[in-house]
Motif scaffolding. Structure first.
Motif, PDB file in Angstrom:
ATOM      1  N   TYR A  39       0.691  -1.179   0.058  1.00  0.00           N
ATOM      2  CA  TYR A  39      -0.016   0.171   0.147  1.00  0.00           C
ATOM      3  C   TYR A  39       0.828   1.386   0.132  1.00  0.00           C
ATOM      4  O   TYR A  39       0.585   2.052  -0.673  1.00  0.00           O
ATOM      5  CB  TYR A  39      -0.945   0.008   1.223  1.00  0.00           C
ATOM      6  N   LYS A  44      -0.805   4.640  -1.733  1.00  0.00           N
ATOM      7  CA  LYS A  44      -2.181   4.802  -1.300  1.00  0.00           C
ATOM      8  C   LYS A  44      -2.169   4.667   0.290  1.00  0.00           C
ATOM      9  O   LYS A  44      -1.375   4.720   0.756  1.00  0.00           O
ATOM     10  CB  LYS A  44      -2.936   3.214  -1.834  1.00  0.00           C
ATOM     11  N   LYS A  47      -2.646  -0.019   4.960  1.00  0.00           N
ATOM     12  CA  LYS A  47      -3.517  -1.120   4.754  1.00  0.00           C
ATOM     13  C   LYS A  47      -4.525  -0.986   6.065  1.00  0.00           C
ATOM     14  O   LYS A  47      -5.824  -1.535   5.691  1.00  0.00           O
ATOM     15  CB  LYS A  47      -2.652  -2.461   4.963  1.00  0.00           C
ATOM     16  N   TRP A  50      -7.486   1.047   5.161  1.00  0.00           N
ATOM     17  CA  TRP A  50      -8.131   0.639   4.167  1.00  0.00           C
ATOM     18  C   TRP A  50      -9.177  -0.725   4.714  1.00  0.00           C
ATOM     19  O   TRP A  50     -10.348  -0.738   4.252  1.00  0.00           O
ATOM     20  CB  TRP A  50      -7.348   0.072   2.758  1.00  0.00           C
ATOM     21  N   TYR A  86     -11.938   0.966  -3.920  1.00  0.00           N
ATOM     22  CA  TYR A  86     -10.813  -0.127  -3.795  1.00  0.00           C
ATOM     23  C   TYR A  86     -10.377  -0.850  -4.765  1.00  0.00           C
ATOM     24  O   TYR A  86      -9.492  -1.074  -5.154  1.00  0.00           O
ATOM     25  CB  TYR A  86     -11.159  -0.863  -2.214  1.00  0.00           C
ATOM     26  N   ASP A  89      -9.385   1.220  -8.092  1.00  0.00           N
ATOM     27  CA  ASP A  89      -8.117   2.120  -7.807  1.00  0.00           C
ATOM     28  C   ASP A  89      -7.000   1.257  -7.151  1.00  0.00           C
ATOM     29  O   ASP A  89      -5.784   1.472  -7.558  1.00  0.00           O
ATOM     30  CB  ASP A  89      -8.332   3.396  -7.290  1.00  0.00           C
ATOM     31  N   VAL A  90      -7.153   1.164  -5.916  1.00  0.00           N
ATOM     32  CA  VAL A  90      -6.294   0.554  -4.946  1.00  0.00           C
ATOM     33  C   VAL A  90      -5.750  -0.937  -5.317  1.00  0.00           C
ATOM     34  O   VAL A  90      -4.748  -1.208  -5.427  1.00  0.00           O
ATOM     35  CB  VAL A  90      -6.680   0.505  -3.587  1.00  0.00           C
ATOM     36  N   ARG A  91      -6.733  -1.757  -5.680  1.00  0.00           N
ATOM     37  CA  ARG A  91      -6.260  -3.056  -5.881  1.00  0.00           C
ATOM     38  C   ARG A  91      -5.512  -3.605  -7.163  1.00  0.00           C
ATOM     39  O   ARG A  91      -4.250  -3.913  -6.974  1.00  0.00           O
ATOM     40  CB  ARG A  91      -7.616  -3.987  -6.050  1.00  0.00           C
ATOM     41  N   VAL A  94      -1.812  -2.115  -5.748  1.00  0.00           N
ATOM     42  CA  VAL A  94      -1.160  -3.110  -4.695  1.00  0.00           C
ATOM     43  C   VAL A  94      -0.905  -4.362  -5.593  1.00  0.00           C
ATOM     44  O   VAL A  94      -0.159  -5.028  -4.938  1.00  0.00           O
ATOM     45  CB  VAL A  94      -1.827  -2.869  -3.412  1.00  0.00           C
TER      46      VAL A  94
END
Length: 110
Positions: A39, A44, A47, A50, A86, A89-91, A94
């Motif tokens: 992360y 981002k 963790k 999130w 999540y 964008d985030v997945r 990471v």
């Protein structure tokens, strides 16, 4: 008991709430499986943050799925949006850092 068109709409909203809850569970489980260092390496939020966001989203989604709150109310919608952010964008950011652990050989994970 609701019959006719209102019954169909009620079942449709319930199905949407169940689908949204499944997406929220998927996002939470994925966030748990990713390493914490990924992360920060991806730029981002942490963790832990999130997991808090997605945990609250999961509670909102569960409340919508078991019909404690209506799907039209804002909380289940906000929870779904958090999970969608999540996953969209985030997945992907990471994901490239793997799942952690030390099970990699000289040519990659095995």
């Amino acid at each position: 008991m609701i019959s006719g068109a209102q019954g169909v709409v009620a079942y449709l909203f319930w199905a949407v709430a169940i689908a949204a809850f499944v997406v929220e569970v998927w996002a939470f489980v994925d966030a748990v499986r990713r390493p914490a260092a990924a992360y920060s390496a991806a730029g981002k939020l942490t963790k832990q943050l999130w997991l808090i966001i997605l945990g609250i989203a999961l509670l909102f989604g569960l409340a919508g799925a078991v019909q404690l709150v209506s799907i039209i109310q804002m909380l289940p919608i906000i929870g779904f949006i958090a999970a969608a952010v999540y996953l969209a964008d985030v997945r992907p950011a990471v994901r490239q850092y793997g799942r952690g652990g030390s099970s990699s050989g000289p040519y990659g994970p095995w």
